[in-house]
Design a protein around this motif. Sequence first.
Motif, PDB file in Angstrom:
ATOM      1  N   ASN A 114       0.850  -1.187   0.000  1.00  8.83           N
ATOM      2  CA  ASN A 114       0.000   0.000   0.000  1.00  8.83           C
ATOM      3  C   ASN A 114       0.893   1.247   0.000  1.00  8.83           C
ATOM      4  O   ASN A 114       1.816   1.348   0.810  1.00  8.83           O
ATOM      5  N   SER A 171      -1.594  -1.849   6.680  1.00  9.35           N
ATOM      6  CA  SER A 171      -3.020  -2.005   6.409  1.00  9.35           C
ATOM      7  C   SER A 171      -3.867  -1.159   7.351  1.00  9.35           C
ATOM      8  O   SER A 171      -4.913  -0.627   6.966  1.00  9.35           O
ATOM      9  N   ARG A 176      -8.510   4.952   2.276  1.00 11.11           N
ATOM     10  CA  ARG A 176      -9.377   4.922   1.102  1.00 11.11           C
ATOM     11  C   ARG A 176     -10.056   3.561   0.966  1.00 11.11           C
ATOM     12  O   ARG A 176      -9.435   2.513   1.184  1.00 11.11           O
ATOM     13  N   ASP A 177     -11.332   3.597   0.560  1.00 10.01           N
ATOM     14  CA  ASP A 177     -12.129   2.363   0.493  1.00 10.01           C
ATOM     15  C   ASP A 177     -11.610   1.401  -0.564  1.00 10.01           C
ATOM     16  O   ASP A 177     -11.638   0.182  -0.368  1.00 10.01           O
ATOM     17  N   HIS A 178     -11.151   1.930  -1.702  1.00 12.35           N
ATOM     18  CA  HIS A 178     -10.711   1.027  -2.766  1.00 12.35           C
ATOM     19  C   HIS A 178      -9.409   0.310  -2.398  1.00 12.35           C
ATOM     20  O   HIS A 178      -9.027  -0.643  -3.075  1.00 12.35           O
ATOM     21  N   THR A 180      -8.713  -0.382   1.265  1.00 11.75           N
ATOM     22  CA  THR A 180      -9.034  -1.196   2.445  1.00 11.75           C
ATOM     23  C   THR A 180      -9.884  -2.411   2.086  1.00 11.75           C
ATOM     24  O   THR A 180      -9.841  -3.417   2.801  1.00 11.75           O
ATOM     25  N   GLU A 181     -10.656  -2.353   1.009  1.00 12.18           N
ATOM     26  CA  GLU A 181     -11.471  -3.507   0.638  1.00 12.18           C
ATOM     27  C   GLU A 181     -10.625  -4.681   0.159  1.00 12.18           C
ATOM     28  O   GLU A 181     -11.117  -5.804   0.078  1.00 12.18           O
ATOM     29  N   MET A 182      -9.349  -4.435  -0.137  1.00 14.30           N
ATOM     30  CA  MET A 182      -8.454  -5.507  -0.572  1.00 14.30           C
ATOM     31  C   MET A 182      -7.721  -6.167   0.592  1.00 14.30           C
ATOM     32  O   MET A 182      -6.926  -7.081   0.372  1.00 14.30           O
ATOM     33  N   HIS A 183      -7.979  -5.726   1.834  1.00 16.07           N
ATOM     34  CA  HIS A 183      -7.257  -6.252   2.990  1.00 16.07           C
ATOM     35  C   HIS A 183      -7.970  -7.421   3.661  1.00 16.07           C
ATOM     36  O   HIS A 183      -7.495  -7.916   4.676  1.00 16.07           O
ATOM     37  N   ASP A 184      -9.111  -7.841   3.163  1.00 12.77           N
ATOM     38  CA  ASP A 184      -9.852  -8.953   3.758  1.00 12.77           C
ATOM     39  C   ASP A 184      -9.110 -10.257   3.492  1.00 12.77           C
ATOM     40  O   ASP A 184      -8.822 -10.600   2.342  1.00 12.77           O
ATOM     41  N   LEU A 187     -10.833 -12.802   1.174  1.00 14.48           N
ATOM     42  CA  LEU A 187     -11.177 -12.297  -0.153  1.00 14.48           C
ATOM     43  C   LEU A 187     -10.957 -13.385  -1.198  1.00 14.48           C
ATOM     44  O   LEU A 187      -9.910 -14.043  -1.216  1.00 14.48           O
TER      45      LEU A 187
END
Length: 216
Positions: A114, A171, A176-178, A180-184, A187
């Motif tokens: 990131n 993390s 930004r949402d775009h 943080t949504e990749m940190h699951d 996923l």
Amino acid sequence: FGSSDFGSRVPRLAWVPSAADLRQCIGEANMGKFLMDPSCQARMHQYQIVGRAAPTPKNPVPKIYRMRLFAKNKVLAKSRFWYFMKKLNKAKKSGGELLAVNELFDKGPTKVKNYGIWLRYQSRTNTHNMYKEYRDVNINGAVSQMYAEMAGRHRAHPNTIQIINTATLKSSECKRDHVTEMHDNALKYPVVRKLPMVTKNLRSTFQARRPMTFVR
């Protein structure tokens, strides 16, 4: 205008392609090949430039400045360095000297990280400060994404963008949402794969069960 006066104002072509050039362009177009300027495909590189104003009798030991700059090549990085030096201490390329020009590389270019970028850019009306986040394998890719986004969303010219700072973020530090949504950790992505076609003798127009269009 008169006929002779108008004829003198007809613009002339600086370069007229020859028959061989036209045949080559037509042949490459028919084969699916197109000539592309290498500068249009160049990615950003990170440079560290050290320089100072030239020594003078009034100032025999001028202050040395070190800058971390992003540019497509070393020539543009040097030009950017003197752009900032002229603002800092009125030192120009003709009245200064470079002590070192080195390209910097990331330690782990195969791992997605990131990146946070603090920047300032000049719009048609005012100067704006921004903070943006990107995910990439190195800082050069993140800066390239930033320039593409600024050109598309804000119509910002690359020459008007000044990168203040860049950092690698954890993390927990991302906003930004775009990003943080990749940190699951759970996923998952669908496996997009073409399935083999059924042989012709086993095909049917209607079936009793719903077809499976994914691979388990």
